[in-house]
Design an enzyme around this catalytic site. Sequence first.
Site, short mmCIF file in Angstrom:
data_model
loop_
_atom_site.label_atom_id
_atom_site.label_comp_id
_atom_site.label_asym_id
_atom_site.label_seq_id
_atom_site.Cartn_x
_atom_site.Cartn_y
_atom_site.Cartn_z
N ASP A 32 31.39 -16.74 11.20
CA ASP A 32 32.36 -17.84 11.17
C ASP A 32 33.50 -17.51 10.20
OD1 ASP A 32 33.49 -20.26 11.76
OD2 ASP A 32 32.04 -21.45 10.61
N ASN A 80 32.21 -22.77 23.04
CA ASN A 80 33.50 -22.13 22.70
C ASN A 80 34.52 -22.16 23.86
OD1 ASN A 80 32.10 -19.59 20.49
ND2 ASN A 80 33.05 -21.55 19.98
#
Length: 256
Positions: A32, A80
């Site tokens: 991330d 996503n």
Amino acid sequence: MFSKSNKEDKNTIDTTQILNDNIPKHVAIIMDGNGRWAQKRHLPRIAGHREGMNTVKKITISASNLGVKVLTLYAFSTENWKRPSGEVSFLMHLPGDFFDTFVPDLIKANVKVKVMGYIDQLPDFTQKAVKKAIADTAKCTGMILNFALNYGGRAEIVTAVQKIAEKVSQNDLKPDEISEETINSSLMTADLKPFSDPDLLIRTSGEERISNFLLWQIAYSELVFSDQLWPDFSDTTLKDCIYQYQQRNRRFGGLK
Ligand code: FPP
């Protein structure tokens, strides 16, 4: 149990001094912070993903050199797709870019590629790139580099339940025969056995959540949250995370 990077110790303890006989066998990483890395440099988000891809190369070699058996990387989640189409398109091209430039190094390091997720929903060019990398590295016998691509933990469990229900409806399995092993062997990590469950789960960028990653498999994983943004994550940070793992007392629900 949930500890941040041990910054307070850094002046007195060298956290890269890890024990070679207690390396986590399966390390899973939620990579991330690519977007924030780019934003800090006034660059488009995709520049962060590109740098993140370079970090994947470095960390793959570091993990392999340390003796990790399986490295699972969360590269694209089933959620996503909600991102802007330009960013999704860039992310779909990354596996091709990565494998085109890196497969020779993977073969040299004896690393075998595996991909976990709903691959048939990816664009054809992405599917082709991953299938080629799997075939090119099929004979490698060292670390497994396992990409989670279009992967979601809840969706994986739904699919496993569907498979099991199908067996029950065909009278191949009785409901009271369903065990943890039945579920383990119906998940996308089944063929990683005996290393299906991560020993260590790392999330970078200071966020402390699981984001639908390996929900069943992390029941007894040690969780380490690193403040580093993924493009800044290094061999030293990996060793620091492993150092933290080695300080933990894993009891799996029992007593020491
Ligand atoms: C999360 O950061 C990252 C992703 C959703 C993509 C991860 C992909 C890579 C690291 C490259 C993958 C490489 C290969 C070889 C497939 P974010 O965009 O959510 O960052 P932010 O939270 O700072 O916005």
